[in-house]
Write a protein that holds these residues in place. Structure first.
Motif, short mmCIF file in Angstrom:
data_model
loop_
_atom_site.label_atom_id
_atom_site.label_comp_id
_atom_site.label_asym_id
_atom_site.label_seq_id
_atom_site.Cartn_x
_atom_site.Cartn_y
_atom_site.Cartn_z
N LEU A 4 70.04 11.23 18.60
CA LEU A 4 70.45 10.46 19.77
C LEU A 4 69.24 10.08 20.59
O LEU A 4 68.35 10.89 20.81
CB LEU A 4 71.40 11.28 20.65
CG LEU A 4 72.82 11.47 20.14
CD1 LEU A 4 73.61 12.28 21.13
CD2 LEU A 4 73.48 10.13 19.90
N TYR A 345 73.59 6.65 25.07
CA TYR A 345 72.65 6.96 23.99
C TYR A 345 72.91 6.04 22.82
O TYR A 345 74.01 5.52 22.67
CB TYR A 345 72.81 8.42 23.52
CG TYR A 345 72.57 9.43 24.60
CD1 TYR A 345 71.30 9.94 24.83
CD2 TYR A 345 73.63 9.88 25.40
CE1 TYR A 345 71.08 10.87 25.83
CE2 TYR A 345 73.42 10.80 26.40
CZ TYR A 345 72.15 11.30 26.62
OH TYR A 345 71.93 12.21 27.61
N THR A 369 62.85 10.29 23.09
CA THR A 369 63.18 11.71 22.98
C THR A 369 62.43 12.32 21.81
O THR A 369 62.73 13.42 21.38
CB THR A 369 64.68 11.90 22.77
OG1 THR A 369 65.06 11.12 21.65
CG2 THR A 369 65.45 11.50 23.98
N GLY A 375 66.58 17.20 16.68
CA GLY A 375 67.77 16.33 16.60
C GLY A 375 69.09 17.04 16.42
O GLY A 375 69.80 17.26 17.38
N TRP B 83 75.76 18.83 21.99
CA TRP B 83 74.97 17.89 21.19
C TRP B 83 75.23 16.45 21.57
O TRP B 83 74.36 15.59 21.38
CB TRP B 83 75.25 18.11 19.70
CG TRP B 83 74.99 19.52 19.30
CD1 TRP B 83 75.92 20.51 19.15
CD2 TRP B 83 73.71 20.14 19.08
NE1 TRP B 83 75.30 21.69 18.83
CE2 TRP B 83 73.96 21.50 18.77
CE3 TRP B 83 72.40 19.68 19.09
CZ2 TRP B 83 72.94 22.40 18.49
CZ3 TRP B 83 71.38 20.58 18.81
CH2 TRP B 83 71.64 21.92 18.52
N ARG B 184 69.90 24.75 22.85
CA ARG B 184 71.20 24.20 22.46
C ARG B 184 71.85 25.04 21.38
O ARG B 184 73.07 25.20 21.36
CB ARG B 184 71.04 22.75 22.04
CG ARG B 184 70.68 21.88 23.25
CD ARG B 184 70.87 20.43 22.96
NE ARG B 184 69.82 19.94 22.10
CZ ARG B 184 69.77 18.69 21.66
NH1 ARG B 184 70.70 17.83 22.00
NH2 ARG B 184 68.79 18.29 20.89
N PHE B 303 69.80 18.39 28.00
CA PHE B 303 69.51 17.49 26.91
C PHE B 303 68.01 17.27 26.89
O PHE B 303 67.49 16.47 27.66
CB PHE B 303 70.24 16.17 27.14
CG PHE B 303 70.57 15.46 25.87
CD1 PHE B 303 71.61 15.92 25.07
CD2 PHE B 303 69.86 14.37 25.45
CE1 PHE B 303 71.94 15.28 23.89
CE2 PHE B 303 70.18 13.72 24.27
CZ PHE B 303 71.22 14.18 23.49
N PRO B 304 67.28 18.01 26.04
CA PRO B 304 65.83 17.94 26.10
C PRO B 304 65.32 16.52 25.88
O PRO B 304 65.82 15.81 25.02
CB PRO B 304 65.38 18.87 24.97
CG PRO B 304 66.58 19.09 24.12
CD PRO B 304 67.76 18.90 24.99
N GLY B 305 64.39 16.12 26.69
CA GLY B 305 63.72 14.85 26.50
C GLY B 305 64.42 13.67 27.14
O GLY B 305 64.04 12.53 26.92
N SER B 306 65.47 13.90 27.93
CA SER B 306 66.11 12.75 28.56
C SER B 306 66.14 12.90 30.06
O SER B 306 65.96 13.98 30.58
CB SER B 306 67.54 12.57 28.04
OG SER B 306 68.31 13.70 28.37
#
Lengths: 376, 306
Positions: A4, A345, A369, A375, B83, B184, B303-306
Motif C-alpha cells: 500500500l 492508498y 512508504t 509490506g 494492514w 504490526r 502505519f509506518p511511513g505514512s
C-alpha cells in the motif's frame, strides 16, 4: 509483493466507487454462499435484487422499509461526521416508539387528524431524551458514548417489555403483550388506497434536504465537521466540542425517535415487543455506505431495504433463514471498510526484495512508504 | 445459607464468561487496538462451540472450536485494521453486526438440539466442605482456567520481556517501531489471541453456562466486557474481580426473583446494563486518572511511513 502506498490526496473517484466495489464483492460472496447451500444462485440474486423492485406494490413496500433507515442514518451521519460514536440509535428508536404510543393512547373518538403531529413530536422528544442521557454522561462524567449508548439499547428493550407486558397491555387483547390498536386520528395518512405507503416517505425526503442544507450550507454544520475532522483546529477556532456533542446526539436521537414514531403511526399501529427490528443498527451501515452524505444515504437505504425484503423472500421462496439479511448487511460494511482503504492508498506491486535505502531516499514525495520494506 | 452458596457459585460461573472476554480484550487494548467486535466474535464462537459439542460430545473440542472461530474473525478484523488501516471503531462494529447475523444464520438448525447431561465437576475432598465446597469447589474446570489465565497474563505483562514489548507498542508504536520491533505483526498476534479468548467465552456461554443455543444469546456480554477493561484500568487482576462483580449483579436478579421480591422482571433484567453505565460513569469521572492508566495509542492506527 503487494504494497500500500499513500496517495498524495484522497481519491474522489474511489470515494464514490468504493461502495459499488463493496457491493460487487458482497454479491460475489453471496453467490458463492447460495451455491454452497445448494440453492440456485440466480434465483437467490433475483430474490434480493429484482423482486423488491418488480412491481408498483413492491416499490411502495421498499420505500416504506427505507423510510426509517433514511431518517436514522441522517442523524447518525451528523454524529459520525462530528466524531461522536452514537451506536445506540436502536434504543432511541424504541423509546421514540414508546413515547409515540404514549401520546397515541390519549386520543379519543373526538380527536382530530392533526393529532398525528403530536404523536410524532412525542416520538422526537423520546428519542432526544434517550440520547440526552448519553450526551449528559459523556459531557459531565466523560463516560464512553459507545458503551453507554449501546447499554441503553438493552435498557430500552426492557422498558418496552415492561410496558407491553404490564400497564399498557390491551385489556381486551386476549393477554397478548401488546397495546390497543391506535385510533385512525393518530396515524399518518395513506398515500394511495390499496398500498401501505404513507406520508412518512415525504418526511424522510424533506429530512434529506434539511440535512443537506445543515451539513453543507450552514455555519453550524461546518463547525460540526471541523470538530470531527480536526479537533485541534476546531478548538483553535473556538468551536465548542461540548456543543457539537450535544447537537450531534440530540439530532440523531430525535431522528431515531421520529423513525420509531412513524412506524407506530404507520405500519405497526400499536406497540408490541417486536418494535425493535434492528433498524438502528442497520442504519449505521446505511450511513457509512451512503458516505455520510444525505443523498448517498437515500441510495444505500434503498439497497439495505432490498436486503431486508430479499431476506424475507429468501425465507418463503428458498427456505433460507431470514437472518441471511444480517449476514449480507454485515458483509457489506466489512468489505466497504476494506475498499475504503483505496481512497487514501493505492496498491503497488513491489519486488520481494526491498529497495536499497539510498534509492528510496531520493524519492522525495511525502507519500513514499518505501523506507520500511514491511509490506505484507 | 445453602442458597447463598449457590448464588456465589453461579456468580463465579457468570463472572468466568466476562473474564475470558475481558482478558482477551485487555490483550488487544494493551497493544493499542480496540475491538468493538467482541459481541459478534462471542456469538459466532458460541454457535461454533455448541455445534462442535452437539456433534462430538466433547466439551474440550467445543472450547477449541469456539476459540478457533473467535481467532478467525479477529484475524479478519486485524487484517483490516492493522494492514489496511481502517477505522477501528467502524470495523469492530462491522464485525459485531456480521457476527450476530452469521451466528443466527448458522445457528437456526441448532435451536432444537440439546446437549446430553454432563457430569458435575467436583474437586475431591474440598468439594465436601460445607458452604465453601458448593460455593467454590464444584465449578467447571474453565472457571479455574480463567483464574489461571489471569495470573499468567499478569505475569506476562509485568514480568516478561515479551509483555514489556507488547505494552510499549500500546503506549508508543512509533518508538517500538524505531527500536526495530515488528509493530504490526505483534499487534496482529495480540488481536488473534484476544479473539481466541473471546471465543472461549462464547463457547463457555453456549456449552456450560446456559447450555443451549438461542439467537442473540450473548445479550450484550461482549459490550460489558469492553466496559470492564476500562473499569479495571487495564489490569488483569482487576479485570477478574470486575468480572465476578458483574457476574454477581447478573445473578442477583435470579436470586431476588427466587426470594419473591416484587419487582417486574424487566427491571431486574436491566440491572447488569444499568450497572455497567453507573460503573463507567464512576470510573470515567476522573479523566486524568483514566488518561494515565490507558494505553496511550489505544484506537489510533499505526502505519509506518505514512
Amino acid at each position: 509483493m503487494l504494497k500500500l502506498e499513500a496517495r498524495p490526496e484522497a481519491s474522489k473517484m474511489m470515494s464514490v466507487m468504493s461502495p459499488v466495489l463493496a457491493l460487487a464483492i458482497t454479491v460475489v460472496i453471496g453467490t458463492a454462499l447460495f451455491v454452497m447451500l445448494g440453492k440456485d444462485p440466480f434465483r437467490g440474486l433475483y430474490v434480493f435484487f429484482v423482486e423488491p423492485v418488480k412491481s408498483l406494490y413492491a416499490l411502495t413496500e421498499l420505500a416504506m422499509k427505507a423510510t426509517p433507515l433514511i431518517l436514522i442514518a441522517l442523524g447518525l451521519a451528523v454524529c459520525f461526521r462530528s466524531n461522536v460514536w452514537n451506536i445506540g440509535a436502536e434504543g432511541q428508536y424504541v423509546i421514540g416508539a414508546v413515547f409515540a404510543s404514549g401520546a397515541a393512547m390519549t386520543a379519543d373518538k373526538g380527536t382530530g387528524h392533526w393529532f398525528v403531529i403530536v404523536v410524532l413530536l412525542a416520538a422526537v422528544a423520546g428519542g432526544m431524551l434517550w440520547a440526552a442521557i448519553v450526551a449528559l454522561l459523556r459531557d459531565r462524567f466523560n463516560a464512553n458514548e459507545i458503551l453507554v449508548s449501546l447499554m441503553l439499547v438493552y435498557v430500552a428493550d426492557q422498558v418496552l417489555g415492561y410496558l407491553v407486558y404490564g400497564p399498557w397491555k390491551d385489556p381486551a387483547g386476549y393477554n397478548f403483550p401488546q397495546t390497543i390498536t391506535f385510533l385512525k386520528s393518530t396515524q399518518m395518512p395513506k398515500l394511495f388506497s390499496g398500498f401501505r405507503l404513507n406520508g412518512g416517505v415525504f418526511v424522510a425526503l424533506l429530512a434529506v434536504a434539511a440535512f443537506w442544507v445543515l451539513l453543507f450550507r450552514t455555519y453550524a454544520g461546518f463547525q460540526l465537521q471541523v470538530g470531527g475532522l480536526a479537533p485541534a483546529a476546531a478548538r483553535y477556532a473556538g468551536f465548542s466540542s461540548r456543543k457539537a456533542l450535544w447537537t450531534a446526539l440530540l439530532l440523531s436521537g430525535g431522528m431515531a425517535g421520529l423513525a420509531g414514531g412513524l412506524e407506530i403511526a404507520g405500519p405497526l399501529g400499536q406497540l408490541t415487543p417486536y418494535v425493535p427490528a434492528g433498524y438502528g443498527f442497520a442504519a449505521i451501515i446505511v450511513a457509512f455506505v451512503g458516505r455520510l452524505h444525505p443523498v448517498g444515504i437515500v441510495f444505500s437505504a434503498i439497497l439495505m431495504s432490498m436486503f431486508y425484503i430479499g431476506g424475507e423472500l429468501a425465507q418463503s421462496r428458498l427456505g433460507l433463514p431470514k437472518s441471511l439479511t444480517g449476514v449480507f448487511q454485515g458483509l457489506l460494511l466489512f468489505t466497504l471498510l476494506a475498499c475504503d482503504t483505496l481512497i487514501h492508498y493505492r496498491i503497488r506491486w513491489q519486488a520481494a526484495r526491498p529497495l536499497p535505502k539510498s534509492t528510496s531516499a531520493t524519492i522525495t514525495s511525502k507519500a513514499s512508504t518505501a523506507t520500511t520494506g514491511k509490506g505484507a | 445459607m445453602e442458597s447463598f452458596a449457590l448464588l456465589l457459585a453461579a456468580t463465579l460461573s457468570a463472572g468466568t464468561v466476562l473474564a475470558f472476554a475481558a482478558l482477551g480484550l485487555l490483550i488487544n487494548e494493551r497493544a493499542g487496538i480496540v475491538n468493538l467486535g467482541a459481541e459478534g466474535m462471542m456469538l459466532v464462537a458460541a454457535i461454533a462451540g455448541y455445534a462442535t459439542a452437539v456433534h462430538t460430545g466433547n466439551d474440550w473440542l467445543a472450547f477449541a472450536g469456539g476459540a478457533a472461530a473467535g481467532a478467525l474473525l479477529a484475524a479478519a478484523f486485524g487484517v483490516l485494521v492493522i494492514w489496511l488501516n481502517t477505522n477501528q471503531y467502524a470495523t469492530g462494529l462491522a464485525l459485531s453486526l456480521f457476527g450476530s447475523g452469521f451466528a443466527a444464520f448458522v445457528g437456526i438448525r441448532y435451536t432444537q438440539e440439546k446437549l446430553t447431561e454432563r457430569p458435575n465437576f467436583h474437586i475431591p475432598g474440598l468439594a465436601e466442605i460445607p458452604f465453601i465446597g458448593p460455593a467454590f469447589f464444584r465449578q467447571h474446570p474453565m472457571v479455574y482456567i480463567a483464574i489461571g489465565l489471569t495470573i499468567a497474563l499478569a505475569w506476562f505483562l509485568y514480568r516478561s520481556r515479551a509483555g514489556l514489548v507488547l505494552r510499549s507498542i500500546g503506549e508508543s508504536p512509533e518508538s517500538a517501531h524505531a527500536l526495530g520491533y515488528p509493530v504490526r505483526r505483534i499487534r496482529m498476534l495480540a488481536v488473534v489471541v484476544g479473539g481466541a479468548c473471546c471465543g472461549l467465552s462464547g463457547a463457555y456461554i453456549s456449552v456450560v453456562y446456559t447450555p443451549l443455543w438461542v439467537e442473540g444469546m450473548v445479550a450484550g456480554k461482549g459490550w460489558i466486557a469492553l466496559a470492564l477493561t476500562t473499569f479495571a484500568t487495564w489490569r488483569p487482576a482487576r479485570v477478574l474481580l470486575g468480572a465476578y462483580l458483574f457476574g454477581g449483579v447478573t445473578m442477583l436478579q435470579f436470586f431476588l426473583q427466587g426470594e419473591g421480591v416484587q419487582i417486574p422482571s424487566q427491571f431486574l433484567t436491566m440491572m447488569p446494563y444499568l450497572a455497567t453505565i453507573i460503573v463507567l460513569v464512576l470510573i470515567s469521572r476522573n479523566a486524568t486518572f483514566i488518561r494515565i492508566n490507558m494505553p496511550a495509542s489505544i484506537g489510533k492506527p499505526f502505519f509506518p511511513g505514512s
